[in-house]
Enzyme design. Structure first.
Site, PDB file in Angstrom:
ATOM      1  CE  LYS A  64      -3.817   2.191   2.524  1.00  0.00           C
ATOM      2  NZ  LYS A  64      -4.733   2.081   3.695  1.00  0.00           N
ATOM      3  CG  ASP A  89     -14.661   1.769   4.991  1.00  0.00           C
ATOM      4  OD1 ASP A  89     -15.868   1.881   4.677  1.00  0.00           O
ATOM      5  OD2 ASP A  89     -13.733   2.131   4.239  1.00  0.00           O
TER       6      ASP A  89
END
Length: 250
Positions: A17, A110
């Site tokens: 990431k 989330d």
């Protein structure tokens, strides 16, 4: 941005990431480092593994387990809507991951198909902890709205406080997403969706689902968080027990 990389010592394929630091302010960078700190503390088969990070002047690179099938959202787009039995099997693994997080005092905040990765054998890995919250390092009532609108629990929208049961509301939305291809209120603009999440007694449910799944979703969509069952309790629900191929009792 995620990219695939090769460990030149071990030959292991990993996911990276990559965050460009010049696009981030100090508060954003602090939040990213909190995500790194959180990932370091997690270790469970249903949570994506963290291997380390590399920080330089330009980028923060978070090194994670590479999960070959990608997200459930990608699988959904490739193969179409899922039948209940398959959703139940995925739900078991998601619940096991949530059970672990909640026992660690972490709320994902989330949960949605895009943040659930799967392996070639169908195992599940929860990912993207960028907005996750540790219950022991935040006020009971948070001043920030976190998550993605259509999957967001009403107590988060009204700033009434983030609790583990907030993830169970999002799980209900994710189940509908996997069954229909879209989360609840997908036909509305985000602000209108947020209004209906708070004001409606329950999000609209698909008409052709089983009575057992209706009951499961009604539990997830209790407006009062304390009335929702825990991840551990939902693993014992009749919809799970009658449909899932394997339930881990450990």
């Amino acid at each position: 941005m995620f990219t695939r990389a090769l460990n030149l010592v071990t030959g292991q394929i990993v996911a990276i990431k990559r965050i460009k630091l010049e696009d981030q302010n100090k508060e954003d960078i602090d939040s990213l480092m909190q995500e790194v700190e959180l990932l370091q503390s997690l270790s469970h088969p249903c949570i994506v593994s963290y291997y380390g990070f590399i920080l330089n002047e330009e980028y923060l690179n978070i090194i994670l387990e590479f999960v070959e099938n990608g997200s459930l959202l990608n699988t959904l787009k490739s193969f179409g809507n899922f039948p209940e039995k398959l959703i139940a099997n995925y739900t078991v693994k998601i619940l096991e991951g949530l059970e672990y997080l909640h026992k660690k005092g972490v709320v994902h905040c989330d949960l949605k198909a895009a943040n659930v990765l799967t392996t070639k054998s169908g195992d599940v890995k929860l990912t993207d902890f960028g907005v996750s919250r540790r219950l022991n390092v935040m006020d009971e009532k948070t001043s920030a709205v976190v998550g993605t609108p259509n999957w967001m629990a009403p107590e988060i929208i009204t700033l009434s406080g983030i609790v583990p049961q907030s993830d169970l509301w999002s799980l209900g939305c994710t189940i509908i997403e996997l069954y229909t291809g879209k989360p609840p209120y997908s036909d509305l603009l985000p602000m209108a969706a947020l209004f209906h999440i708070v004001e409606d007694s329950c999000p609209p449910l698909p008409e052709d689902i089983s009575d057992e799944l209706v009951d499961f979703l009604h539990i997830c969509f209790k407006k009062e968080p304390s009335e929702r069952k825990s991840a551990t309790e939902l693993l014992e629900h009749k919809w799970i027990l009658h449909n899932a191929h394997h339930v881990n009792k450990d």
